[in-house]
Motif scaffolding. Structure first.
Motif, short mmCIF file in Angstrom:
data_model
loop_
_atom_site.label_atom_id
_atom_site.label_comp_id
_atom_site.label_asym_id
_atom_site.label_seq_id
_atom_site.Cartn_x
_atom_site.Cartn_y
_atom_site.Cartn_z
N LYS A 40 -20.03 12.53 20.70
CA LYS A 40 -20.07 13.97 20.88
C LYS A 40 -18.74 14.40 21.50
CE LYS A 40 -24.19 14.31 19.33
NZ LYS A 40 -24.29 14.66 17.93
N HIS A 41 -18.25 15.55 21.07
CA HIS A 41 -16.97 16.03 21.58
C HIS A 41 -17.06 17.53 21.82
CE1 HIS A 41 -16.44 17.01 17.32
NE2 HIS A 41 -16.72 15.76 17.07
N GLY A 42 -16.20 18.02 22.67
CA GLY A 42 -16.21 19.42 23.06
C GLY A 42 -15.29 20.29 22.24
N PHE A 43 -15.02 19.92 21.01
CA PHE A 43 -14.15 20.71 20.15
C PHE A 43 -14.68 20.70 18.73
CE2 PHE A 43 -12.55 16.38 20.44
CZ PHE A 43 -12.42 16.00 19.12
N THR A 44 -14.18 21.63 17.96
CA THR A 44 -14.52 21.72 16.55
C THR A 44 -13.28 22.17 15.80
OG1 THR A 44 -16.13 22.59 14.96
CG2 THR A 44 -15.44 24.09 16.71
N PHE A 45 -13.46 22.65 14.59
CA PHE A 45 -12.32 23.12 13.79
C PHE A 45 -11.79 24.43 14.36
CE2 PHE A 45 -15.18 20.79 10.91
CZ PHE A 45 -14.34 19.75 10.55
N THR A 46 -10.53 24.70 14.09
CA THR A 46 -9.91 25.93 14.53
C THR A 46 -9.18 26.57 13.34
OG1 THR A 46 -8.18 26.89 15.92
CG2 THR A 46 -7.96 24.57 15.41
N PRO A 47 -9.16 27.90 13.25
CA PRO A 47 -8.46 28.56 12.15
C PRO A 47 -6.94 28.37 12.17
CG PRO A 47 -9.91 30.10 13.28
CD PRO A 47 -9.92 28.82 14.06
N SER A 48 -6.40 27.84 13.25
CA SER A 48 -4.95 27.63 13.27
C SER A 48 -4.53 26.56 12.26
CB SER A 48 -4.46 27.28 14.67
OG SER A 48 -4.97 26.04 15.09
N MET A 49 -5.49 25.77 11.76
CA MET A 49 -5.27 24.85 10.65
C MET A 49 -6.27 25.26 9.57
SD MET A 49 -5.63 22.21 8.44
CE MET A 49 -7.34 21.80 8.69
N SER A 50 -5.76 25.64 8.41
CA SER A 50 -6.65 26.08 7.35
C SER A 50 -6.30 25.39 6.04
CB SER A 50 -6.58 27.60 7.17
OG SER A 50 -5.26 27.99 6.83
N LEU A 51 -7.26 25.40 5.13
CA LEU A 51 -7.03 24.87 3.79
C LEU A 51 -6.62 26.05 2.91
CD1 LEU A 51 -10.12 22.51 3.63
CD2 LEU A 51 -7.77 21.95 4.22
N MET A 89 0.83 -1.19 0.00
CA MET A 89 0.00 0.00 0.00
C MET A 89 0.87 1.24 0.00
SD MET A 89 -2.88 0.96 2.78
CE MET A 89 -3.71 2.49 2.75
N VAL A 90 0.51 2.19 -0.84
CA VAL A 90 1.24 3.45 -0.92
C VAL A 90 0.77 4.35 0.22
CG1 VAL A 90 1.65 5.49 -2.33
CG2 VAL A 90 1.46 3.26 -3.41
N GLN A 91 1.72 4.89 0.96
CA GLN A 91 1.39 5.76 2.07
C GLN A 91 0.92 7.12 1.54
OE1 GLN A 91 4.70 6.80 4.62
NE2 GLN A 91 3.41 6.55 6.41
N SER A 92 -0.09 7.69 2.16
CA SER A 92 -0.58 9.00 1.75
C SER A 92 -1.04 9.78 2.98
CB SER A 92 -1.73 8.87 0.74
OG SER A 92 -2.87 8.31 1.36
N ILE A 93 -1.20 11.07 2.79
CA ILE A 93 -1.72 11.94 3.84
C ILE A 93 -2.93 12.64 3.28
CG2 ILE A 93 -1.25 13.96 5.27
CD1 ILE A 93 1.71 13.14 5.24
N LYS A 94 -4.03 12.61 4.04
CA LYS A 94 -5.27 13.25 3.64
C LYS A 94 -5.72 14.19 4.76
CE LYS A 94 -7.09 9.21 1.22
NZ LYS A 94 -6.31 8.09 1.71
N THR A 95 -6.42 15.23 4.38
CA THR A 95 -7.09 16.06 5.38
C THR A 95 -8.33 15.31 5.83
OG1 THR A 95 -6.28 18.09 4.35
CG2 THR A 95 -8.21 18.29 5.77
N PHE A 96 -8.52 15.21 7.15
CA PHE A 96 -9.63 14.46 7.74
C PHE A 96 -10.53 15.46 8.46
CE2 PHE A 96 -11.60 12.11 11.21
CZ PHE A 96 -12.03 10.94 10.57
N LEU A 97 -11.80 15.50 8.05
CA LEU A 97 -12.77 16.44 8.62
C LEU A 97 -13.82 15.67 9.40
CD1 LEU A 97 -13.21 18.64 5.43
CD2 LEU A 97 -11.76 19.13 7.41
N MET A 98 -13.94 15.94 10.69
CA MET A 98 -14.90 15.24 11.54
C MET A 98 -16.05 16.18 11.89
SD MET A 98 -14.33 13.19 15.12
CE MET A 98 -13.68 14.59 16.01
N PHE A 99 -17.24 15.75 11.51
CA PHE A 99 -18.45 16.51 11.77
C PHE A 99 -19.33 15.75 12.74
CE2 PHE A 99 -16.94 17.61 7.54
CZ PHE A 99 -17.01 18.99 7.53
N GLU A 100 -20.34 16.41 13.24
CA GLU A 100 -21.35 15.77 14.09
C GLU A 100 -22.71 15.90 13.39
OE1 GLU A 100 -21.34 17.21 18.11
OE2 GLU A 100 -19.30 16.56 18.47
N GLY A 101 -22.88 15.17 12.28
CA GLY A 101 -24.16 15.14 11.59
C GLY A 101 -24.25 15.99 10.34
N ARG A 102 -23.19 16.71 9.96
CA ARG A 102 -23.26 17.57 8.77
C ARG A 102 -22.21 17.22 7.73
NH1 ARG A 102 -23.93 23.73 10.15
NH2 ARG A 102 -24.85 23.73 8.08
#
Length: 133
Positions: free
Chosen positions: A68-79, A1-14
Protein backbone atom coordinates in the motif's frame (compact mmCIF):
# COMPACT_ATOMS: atom_id res chain seq x y z
CA UNK A 1 18.77 -7.35 -25.05
CA UNK A 2 17.42 -4.29 -26.80
CA UNK A 3 16.85 -1.41 -24.41
CA UNK A 4 13.31 0.00 -24.36
CA UNK A 5 11.18 2.41 -22.38
CA UNK A 6 7.63 1.53 -21.36
CA UNK A 7 4.96 3.36 -19.43
CA UNK A 8 4.55 1.54 -16.09
CA UNK A 9 1.18 1.75 -14.33
CA UNK A 10 0.96 0.65 -10.69
CA UNK A 11 -2.46 -0.14 -9.28
CA UNK A 12 -3.67 -1.48 -5.95
CA UNK A 13 -6.02 -4.25 -7.08
CA UNK A 14 -7.47 -2.79 -10.31
CA UNK A 15 -4.69 -3.48 -12.83
CA UNK A 16 -6.59 -6.13 -14.78
CA UNK A 17 -9.77 -4.05 -14.91
CA UNK A 18 -7.84 -0.99 -16.13
CA UNK A 19 -5.80 -2.92 -18.69
CA UNK A 20 -8.90 -4.63 -20.13
CA UNK A 21 -10.68 -1.27 -20.26
CA UNK A 22 -7.83 0.41 -22.17
CA UNK A 23 -7.43 -2.49 -24.61
CA UNK A 24 -11.20 -2.43 -25.29
CA UNK A 25 -11.15 1.30 -26.19
CA UNK A 26 -8.41 1.19 -28.81
CA UNK A 27 -8.66 -0.80 -32.05
CA UNK A 28 -4.91 -1.42 -32.21
CA UNK A 29 -4.40 -2.82 -28.70
CA UNK A 30 -3.61 -6.19 -27.16
CA UNK A 31 -2.55 -7.87 -23.94
CA UNK A 32 0.80 -9.48 -24.74
CA UNK A 33 1.85 -11.06 -21.44
CA UNK A 34 0.24 -11.68 -18.06
CA UNK A 35 1.41 -13.32 -14.86
CA UNK A 36 -0.60 -13.58 -11.66
CA UNK A 37 0.35 -13.92 -8.02
CA UNK A 38 0.03 -17.49 -6.78
CA UNK A 39 -0.72 -18.86 -3.33
CA UNK A 40 1.79 -17.69 -0.72
CA UNK A 41 3.26 -14.93 -2.90
CA UNK A 42 3.36 -11.26 -1.81
CA UNK A 43 0.19 -10.16 -3.65
CA UNK A 44 -3.35 -11.49 -3.36
CA UNK A 45 -3.66 -14.79 -5.21
CA UNK A 46 -4.88 -14.22 -8.78
CA UNK A 47 -4.05 -10.50 -8.87
CA UNK A 48 -1.71 -9.12 -11.53
CA UNK A 49 1.95 -9.75 -10.72
CA UNK A 50 2.98 -8.22 -14.05
CA UNK A 51 1.21 -7.59 -17.33
CA UNK A 52 2.30 -6.14 -20.64
CA UNK A 53 -0.02 -4.63 -23.21
CA UNK A 54 0.19 -2.45 -26.30
CA UNK A 55 -1.89 0.47 -27.52
CA UNK A 56 -1.22 1.95 -30.97
CA UNK A 57 2.21 0.32 -31.05
CA UNK A 58 3.24 1.64 -27.62
CA UNK A 59 4.21 -0.79 -24.87
CA UNK A 60 2.81 -0.56 -21.34
CA UNK A 61 3.31 -2.56 -18.16
CA UNK A 62 1.02 -2.75 -15.17
CA UNK A 63 0.95 -4.44 -11.78
CA UNK A 64 -1.20 -4.73 -8.70
CA UNK A 65 1.16 -3.52 -6.01
CA UNK A 66 1.05 -5.72 -2.90
CA UNK A 67 2.43 -2.75 -0.94
CA UNK A 68 0.00 0.00 0.00
CA UNK A 69 1.28 3.46 -0.80
CA UNK A 70 0.17 7.02 -0.17
CA UNK A 71 0.28 8.16 -3.79
CA UNK A 72 -1.47 7.58 -7.07
CA UNK A 73 -1.29 8.93 -10.61
CA UNK A 74 -0.98 12.65 -11.21
CA UNK A 75 -2.02 14.69 -14.28
CA UNK A 76 1.47 16.16 -14.48
CA UNK A 77 2.29 12.96 -16.41
CA UNK A 78 -0.29 12.12 -19.05
CA UNK A 79 -0.69 9.81 -22.01
CA UNK A 80 -0.87 11.92 -25.18
CA UNK A 81 -2.90 10.23 -27.91
CA UNK A 82 -2.61 11.38 -31.53
CA UNK A 83 -6.04 10.55 -32.94
CA UNK A 84 -6.79 9.87 -36.61
CA UNK A 85 -10.10 11.76 -36.76
CA UNK A 86 -12.66 13.67 -34.70
CA UNK A 87 -14.82 10.55 -34.27
CA UNK A 88 -11.90 8.78 -32.56
CA UNK A 89 -11.39 11.74 -30.20
CA UNK A 90 -15.10 11.73 -29.35
CA UNK A 91 -15.22 7.94 -28.78
CA UNK A 92 -12.13 7.91 -26.57
CA UNK A 93 -13.38 10.95 -24.66
CA UNK A 94 -16.71 9.25 -23.95
CA UNK A 95 -15.02 6.09 -22.67
CA UNK A 96 -12.15 7.62 -20.72
CA UNK A 97 -14.16 10.42 -19.10
CA UNK A 98 -16.93 8.11 -17.83
CA UNK A 99 -16.45 7.89 -14.08
CA UNK A 100 -13.39 10.15 -14.36
CA UNK A 101 -12.74 13.87 -14.45
CA UNK A 102 -12.64 16.28 -17.40
CA UNK A 103 -9.66 18.60 -17.07
CA UNK A 104 -10.07 20.35 -20.44
CA UNK A 105 -13.46 19.95 -22.11
CA UNK A 106 -13.83 18.36 -25.51
CA UNK A 107 -13.62 21.33 -27.88
CA UNK A 108 -11.66 23.11 -30.60
CA UNK A 109 -8.55 24.89 -29.34
CA UNK A 110 -5.98 27.07 -31.15
CA UNK A 111 -3.58 24.09 -31.24
CA UNK A 112 -6.15 21.44 -32.24
CA UNK A 113 -9.55 21.33 -33.94
CA UNK A 114 -10.63 18.60 -31.46
CA UNK A 115 -8.97 18.10 -28.10
CA UNK A 116 -9.77 16.97 -24.56
CA UNK A 117 -7.79 16.19 -21.41
CA UNK A 118 -9.32 13.72 -18.97
CA UNK A 119 -8.39 11.68 -15.94
CA UNK A 120 -10.05 8.27 -16.18
CA UNK A 121 -11.79 6.31 -13.42
CA UNK A 122 -8.43 4.70 -12.49
CA UNK A 123 -6.68 8.07 -12.08
CA UNK A 124 -4.63 7.92 -15.32
CA UNK A 125 -4.47 11.19 -17.26
CA UNK A 126 -5.06 11.23 -21.06
CA UNK A 127 -4.73 14.02 -23.62
CA UNK A 128 -6.76 13.29 -26.76
CA UNK A 129 -5.44 15.29 -29.69
CA UNK A 130 -6.48 15.74 -33.31
CA UNK A 131 -3.72 17.39 -35.36
CA UNK A 132 -4.43 20.43 -37.51
CA UNK A 133 -5.22 19.53 -41.13
Amino acid sequence: MVQSIKTFLMFEGRAEEAMNFYVSLFGDAAITQLTRYGAGEPGPEGSIHQAHFTIKGQSFMCIDSPAKHGFTFTPSMSLFVDCDNAAEVDRLFAGLSEGGQVMMPLDAYPFSPRFAWVTDKFGVSWQLYLPQS
